[in-house]
Design an enzyme around this catalytic site. Structure first.
Site, PDB file in Angstrom:
ATOM      1  N   ASP A  54      -7.115   4.353  -4.573  1.00 15.78           N
ATOM      2  CA  ASP A  54      -7.736   4.232  -3.247  1.00 15.78           C
ATOM      3  C   ASP A  54      -8.352   5.608  -2.988  1.00 15.78           C
ATOM      4  O   ASP A  54      -8.558   6.364  -3.950  1.00 15.78           O
ATOM      5  CB  ASP A  54      -6.682   3.857  -2.180  1.00 15.78           C
ATOM      6  N   LYS A  84       0.863  -1.190   0.000  1.00 17.41           N
ATOM      7  CA  LYS A  84       0.000   0.000   0.000  1.00 17.41           C
ATOM      8  C   LYS A  84       0.889   1.226   0.000  1.00 17.41           C
ATOM      9  O   LYS A  84       2.039   1.167   0.437  1.00 17.41           O
ATOM     10  CB  LYS A  84      -0.876   0.007   1.254  1.00 17.41           C
TER      11      LYS A  84
HETATM   12  P1  NDP Z   1     -12.988   7.864  -2.970  1.00 17.76           P
HETATM   13  O1  NDP Z   1     -11.917   8.850  -2.750  1.00 17.76           O
HETATM   14  O2  NDP Z   1     -13.522   7.641  -4.312  1.00 17.76           O
HETATM   15  O3  NDP Z   1     -14.211   8.178  -1.997  1.00 17.76           O
HETATM   16  C1  NDP Z   1     -14.062   8.253  -0.627  1.00 17.76           C
HETATM   17  C2  NDP Z   1     -15.365   8.672  -0.001  1.00 17.76           C
HETATM   18  O4  NDP Z   1     -15.272   8.567   1.409  1.00 17.76           O
HETATM   19  C3  NDP Z   1     -15.714  10.120  -0.290  1.00 17.76           C
HETATM   20  O5  NDP Z   1     -17.097  10.257  -0.299  1.00 17.76           O
HETATM   21  C4  NDP Z   1     -15.094  10.840   0.898  1.00 17.76           C
HETATM   22  O6  NDP Z   1     -15.706  12.070   1.176  1.00 17.76           O
HETATM   23  C5  NDP Z   1     -15.335   9.862   2.006  1.00 17.76           C
HETATM   24  N1  NDP Z   1     -14.261   9.981   2.993  1.00 17.76           N
HETATM   25  C6  NDP Z   1     -12.938   9.815   2.776  1.00 17.76           C
HETATM   26  N2  NDP Z   1     -12.247  10.049   3.889  1.00 17.76           N
HETATM   27  C7  NDP Z   1     -13.138  10.382   4.813  1.00 17.76           C
HETATM   28  C8  NDP Z   1     -13.028  10.735   6.161  1.00 17.76           C
HETATM   29  N3  NDP Z   1     -11.836  10.796   6.787  1.00 17.76           N
HETATM   30  N4  NDP Z   1     -14.166  10.988   6.831  1.00 17.76           N
HETATM   31  C9  NDP Z   1     -15.372  10.920   6.201  1.00 17.76           C
HETATM   32  N5  NDP Z   1     -15.536  10.601   4.914  1.00 17.76           N
HETATM   33  C10 NDP Z   1     -14.442  10.340   4.230  1.00 17.76           C
HETATM   34  O7  NDP Z   1     -12.417   6.492  -2.343  1.00 17.76           O
HETATM   35  P2  NDP Z   1     -12.916   5.010  -2.589  1.00 17.76           P
HETATM   36  O8  NDP Z   1     -14.383   4.967  -2.786  1.00 17.76           O
HETATM   37  O9  NDP Z   1     -12.028   4.400  -3.587  1.00 17.76           O
HETATM   38  O10 NDP Z   1     -12.544   4.349  -1.181  1.00 17.76           O
HETATM   39  C11 NDP Z   1     -13.475   4.239  -0.100  1.00 17.76           C
HETATM   40  C12 NDP Z   1     -13.028   3.145   0.847  1.00 17.76           C
HETATM   41  O11 NDP Z   1     -12.974   1.894   0.142  1.00 17.76           O
HETATM   42  C13 NDP Z   1     -11.625   3.316   1.444  1.00 17.76           C
HETATM   43  O12 NDP Z   1     -11.607   2.758   2.743  1.00 17.76           O
HETATM   44  C14 NDP Z   1     -10.750   2.464   0.530  1.00 17.76           C
HETATM   45  O13 NDP Z   1      -9.571   2.055   1.180  1.00 17.76           O
HETATM   46  C15 NDP Z   1     -11.691   1.303   0.278  1.00 17.76           C
HETATM   47  N6  NDP Z   1     -11.431   0.485  -0.909  1.00 17.76           N
HETATM   48  C16 NDP Z   1     -11.328   1.037  -2.151  1.00 17.76           C
HETATM   49  C17 NDP Z   1     -11.119   0.227  -3.257  1.00 17.76           C
HETATM   50  C18 NDP Z   1     -11.075   0.777  -4.633  1.00 17.76           C
HETATM   51  O14 NDP Z   1     -10.973  -0.018  -5.566  1.00 17.76           O
HETATM   52  N7  NDP Z   1     -11.179   2.077  -4.852  1.00 17.76           N
HETATM   53  C19 NDP Z   1     -10.936  -1.216  -3.109  1.00 17.76           C
HETATM   54  C20 NDP Z   1     -11.141  -1.703  -1.770  1.00 17.76           C
HETATM   55  C21 NDP Z   1     -11.353  -0.875  -0.724  1.00 17.76           C
HETATM   56  P3  NDP Z   1     -15.058  13.416   0.593  1.00 17.76           P
HETATM   57  O15 NDP Z   1     -15.382  13.424  -0.861  1.00 17.76           O
HETATM   58  O16 NDP Z   1     -15.702  14.499   1.369  1.00 17.76           O
HETATM   59  O17 NDP Z   1     -13.593  13.304   0.881  1.00 17.76           O
HETATM   60  O1  2IT Z   2      -7.961  -1.464  -0.772  1.00 18.29           O
HETATM   61  C1  2IT Z   2      -7.897  -1.966  -1.911  1.00 18.29           C
HETATM   62  O2  2IT Z   2      -8.023  -3.171  -2.099  1.00 18.29           O
HETATM   63  C2  2IT Z   2      -7.705  -1.063  -3.053  1.00 18.29           C
HETATM   64  N1  2IT Z   2      -7.650   0.142  -2.861  1.00 18.29           N
HETATM   65  C3  2IT Z   2      -7.543  -1.614  -4.434  1.00 18.29           C
HETATM   66  C4  2IT Z   2      -6.143  -2.102  -4.662  1.00 18.29           C
HETATM   67  C5  2IT Z   2      -5.828  -2.541  -6.062  1.00 18.29           C
HETATM   68  O3  2IT Z   2      -4.644  -2.878  -6.278  1.00 18.29           O
HETATM   69  O4  2IT Z   2      -6.700  -2.569  -6.925  1.00 18.29           O
END
Ligand code: NDP
Ligand code: 2IT
Length: 448
Positions: free
Chosen positions: A166, A126
């Site tokens: 992420d 990561k």
């Molecule tokens: P994005 O940046 O696309 O979206 C994040 C969302 O969460 C936004 O709505 C953001 O609000 C909100 N957010 C982020 N940080 C905070 C915080 N500290 N407090 C409150 N709200 C918050 O990220 P993703 O959708 O990609 O990721 C969301 C979660 O999923 C994370 O935990 C990530 O690690 C996990 N994840 C993502 C994957 C992926 O493929 N993208 C895969 C597996 C897990 P705002 O816009 O106001 O910042």
């Molecule tokens: O938390 C996660 O699994 C991710 N943000 C996606 C990682 C990836 O390599 O697609």
């Protein structure tokens, strides 16, 4: 003292300033007790747990860039290469002001077991930076991404370490980083996943985490005799995971009534309008107030002013898809009191340890993130396969592979939980099922 307790004590002492990392290790090691106890002598002699809790290596670097006023800004970049026993390091890059080494280590540690659960050959890693893309111009984001990659490119490669998106890292950032990697290294290779479709990206990767979350949730519900159709769902977050979780939930016949961002949340009695949400978040990069302004059935709640969140809304299923520790014990109590039947984690570690325990003790089906959100990284691995064979698969082909992977993950963790006498405890099941493959590979490869 048992071997697990011994290692937990050492890890706590050594990493006392990293609460999120300690939380992740605590959950994993505690739920591995039955496996460790069955192999205690060998694992201890091999210091297997000490090795698993220590990253193979970690990089921390300066990221200087110039803002639109000509002012030089400096951020800190990180990449933690945690475990390569079963494949090249794989895991996303988080861009958020809260990023520090403890957060990157917790995410990298979780990624080891998540990646193992996918059944694909990917190790755990990561990275990220405390850079905040919010409110920055495209040029500023490009300047940051180019500087970040100028350093990161020394440590990654298609067969070494393959980062992805992420929080804060989406298609735009991956594009800028890929361009800079190619320019410096002169290599057109699948060094990042989540790429655009015109330069090596995979169809369905954008949707994969959210869709995968719903495929696994649906399978978990089915195997407990519950039909997702007609159910009310609360989603938190409004980013990549939340948007496509909402879309797939609706396709499966459920009604999603909430989404949130860091400043507030929406209750939409008619069900979230995904196209409007995408327009507001993906295209305009605006706040959720903009969604409420355009939709009469939606009510916006300011988080700070009201002290409320989406978990106060009555629902059958809760899908936390924003960030770590966003669902605490108080929220868990509200969900149980409102009759919630299942919680599946789209985000990484969104539920605190005491909240998880409370939900499980009160009969709520609980799918942990390392299983429930594994669809993103699994599809990243499918993108790596396509890059290696220099072919692109259709959306349907990728989506059906993703669905199979998620259904298999559920049954693997369900079986592992049963094997060790913890039927229905999917946290224990996921940790054991993820751990076994990594442990076997590490033991086979000797003291490295
Ligand atoms: P994005 O940046 O696309 O979206 C994040 C969302 O969460 C936004 O709505 C953001 O609000 C909100 N957010 C982020 N940080 C905070 C915080 N500290 N407090 C409150 N709200 C918050 O990220 P993703 O959708 O990609 O990721 C969301 C979660 O999923 C994370 O935990 C990530 O690690 C996990 N994840 C993502 C994957 C992926 O493929 N993208 C895969 C597996 C897990 P705002 O816009 O106001 O910042
Ligand atoms: O938390 C996660 O699994 C991710 N943000 C996606 C990682 C990836 O390599 O697609």
């Amino acid at each position: 003292m048992s071997y697990v307790d011994e290692v937990l004590a050492k890890v706590r002492e050594k990493n006392s300033a990293e609460p999120e990392f300690l939380q992740a290790v605590d959950e994993v090691l505690n739920s591995l007790r039955p496996v460790i106890e069955a192999n205690e002598e060998e694992y201890k002699k091999q210091a297997l747990l000490e090795r698993i809790c220590e990253p193979e290596r970690q990089f921390k670097f300066r990221v200087p860039w110039v803002d639109d006023n000509g002012q030089v800004q400096v951020n800190t970049g990180y990449r933690v290469q945690f475990n390569s026993a079963i494949g090249p390091y794989k895991g996303g890059l988080r861009l958020h002001p809260s990023v520090n080494i403890g957060i990157i280590k917790f995410l990298g540690f979780e990624q080891i077991f998540k990646n193992s659960l996918t059944g694909l050959p990917i190790g755990g890693g990561k990275g990220g930076s405390d850079f905040d893309p919010k409110g920055k111009s495209d040029r500023e984001v490009m300047a940051f991404c180019q500087s970040f990659m100028t350093e990161l490119c020394k440590y990654i490669g298609a067969d070494t370490d393959v980062p992805a998106g992420d929080i804060g890292t989406g298609a735009r950032e991956i594009g800028f980083m890929f361009g800079q990697y190619k320019r410096i290294k002169g290599l057109y290779e699948g060094v990042l996943t989540g790429k655009g479709l015109t330069y090596g990206g995979s169809l369905a990767r954008t949707e994969a985490t959210g869709y995968g979350l719903l495929y696994l949730t649906d399978e978990m519900l089915k195997s407990n005799g519950i039909d997702i159709k007609g159910k009310t769902i609360c989603v938190s977050g409004a980013g990549n995971v939340a948007i496509y979780a909402t879309q797939k939930a609706q396709q499966l016949g459920a009604k999603v009534v909430t989404v949130s961002d860091s400043t507030g949340w929406i209750y939409d009695s008619e069900g979230i309008d995904v196209e409007l949400l995408r327009e507001v978040k993906e295209v305009k990069r605006a706040r959720l107030t903009e969604y409420a302004a355009q939709r009469s059935s939606a009510v916006y709640h300011d988080k700070k002013a009201e002290g409320t969140n989406v978990w106060s809304i009555k629902c059958d299923i809760a899908l936390p898809c924003a960030t770590q520790n966003e669902l605490n014990l108080e929220d868990a109590k509200a969900l149980v009191a409102n009759g919630c039947k299942a919680v599946a984690e789209g985000a990484n570690m969104p539920t605190t340890l005491d909240a998880t325990k409370y939900l499980q003790e009160n009969g709520v089906l609980f799918a942990p993130g390392k299983a429930a959100n594994a669809g993103g990284v699994a599809t990243s691995a499918l993108e790596m396969s396509q890059n290696s064979e220099r072919l692109s698969w259709t959306f349907e082909e990728v989506d059906s592979k993703l669905k199979n992977i998620m259904v298999n993950i559920f049954h693997n963790l369900d079986d592992a939980a049963k094997r060790y006498g913890f039927e229905g405890d999917y946290v224990v099941g996921a940790n054991i099922a993820g751990f076994e493959k990594v442990a076997n590979a590490m033991l086979a490869q000797g003291v490295v």
